[in-house]
Design an enzyme around this catalytic site. Sequence first.
Site, mmCIF file in Angstrom:
data_model
loop_
_atom_site.group_PDB
_atom_site.id
_atom_site.type_symbol
_atom_site.label_atom_id
_atom_site.label_comp_id
_atom_site.label_asym_id
_atom_site.label_seq_id
_atom_site.Cartn_x
_atom_site.Cartn_y
_atom_site.Cartn_z
ATOM 1 C CB CYS A 53 -30.781 1.475 -5.263
ATOM 2 S SG CYS A 53 -29.099 1.733 -5.886
ATOM 3 C CB CYS B 21 -33.816 4.412 -5.770
ATOM 4 S SG CYS B 21 -33.697 5.926 -6.751
ATOM 5 C CB CYS C 192 -27.464 19.023 -3.427
ATOM 6 S SG CYS C 192 -26.975 19.539 -1.766
ATOM 7 C CB CYS D 273 -22.932 19.325 -2.919
ATOM 8 S SG CYS D 273 -22.646 17.566 -2.571
ATOM 9 C CB CYS E 264 -21.594 15.122 1.184
ATOM 10 S SG CYS E 264 -23.322 15.055 1.706
ATOM 11 N NE ARG F 76 -27.133 18.374 4.113
ATOM 12 C CZ ARG F 76 -26.174 18.019 3.242
ATOM 13 N NH1 ARG F 76 -26.392 17.089 2.341
ATOM 14 N NH2 ARG F 76 -24.994 18.588 3.312
#
Length: 405
Positions: A69, A72, A109, A142, A202, A272
């Site tokens: 990615c 990232c 999270c 989460c 989410c 968020r």
Amino acid sequence: MDLLNTLVDKGLRRELPSREEALAVLATSDDELLDVVAAAGKVRRQWFGRRVKLNYLVNLKSGLCPEDCSYCSQRLGSKAEILKYTWLKPDEASKAAAAGVAGGAKRVCLVASGRGPTDRDVDRVSETIGAIKEQNEGVEVCACLGLLSEGQAERLRGAGADAYNHNLNTSEGTYGDITTTHTYADRVDTVQKAHAAGLSACSGLIAGMGESDEDLVDVVYSLRELDPDSVPVNFLIPFEGTPLAKEWNLTPQRCLRILAMVRFVCPDVEVRIAGGREVHLRSMQPLALHLANSIFLGDYLTSEGQAGKADLDMITDAGFEVEGTDQVTLPEHRGGPCGSGAEAGCGSGAHASCGSGAASACGSGESCGSHEEAAESPVAEVPEARTDLVAVRRRGAGTDLAPNA
């Protein structure tokens, strides 16, 4: 503006705006910006009052990811000088989580780099969830572990997880430009697995990767079709050592327009402000609270964020209040404290607005209106690269230093 009056009316009814209306929000001028914020703020207050939900990230395993990615810092081939460590033990992760909860976080999270968890990884995370829940009454957990295999979402739910995060990140049409080791459809499949297992889904996006207005609208319409309870809006942190290190495309005004557009398209979900708010919104962060009802407290996975105390002061000074563990985040029609979303999507009619399949909903831009009919975005100067605001995390999880929650 007639546009904003129409969007407010639709948001209060949970009705999907047209693609042209969504694109028009992104095309508004700086002179109109406060009007846009005020209009989207009416929708935000209708469904969430003046509450702000605090979430806290714990990076269970940092760096050395086999996926490519482009955005990232933990990606395959990344030269970013981030923390690298293998799995935290359950007691270490629970201790890290406790700092966020003490700072006011309602949700923890748990994130781990990698393509997806092995069954042993799910066991490990399940132990961590149990440890956190045992020590922190009322906290939500989460998990964000990458692509899920069959049965793993159910196991996480059985271990006490409340939600699962897996972002779409960008439009289906441009997804292959940022990642080649997995597909957009893989991401959609994981969100659907989480949903089917009874986890609160989410899923959100990353803005600032060089995408067009049409790409932003595409991914937000796809998210509405996919029906998550939470939509994190990340603003790209251009880490040195990653392919997107030179992508400085965002201004505070642009970020506010994006958040407003997300709120109009998904009026009754938890929007968020996620990674990059300090880098790109900067002194305009308090204004963004009129659009989003949720933020991350303190640091992020591999970068440093604003101190937790500064976050709390910002919320209070802006006239908002921290949402308590005894308060329900989502509106009643979305199904309760974590919300199953079974009764309604990101607004009424979510499943019928943009086609039959979440994997392709609005991804091609062919089923929900013409791109050419929308107003073009105003020409803006190229933003200054604020590399001074990108700080690699050197404290908290994986270190011997206290976090900044």
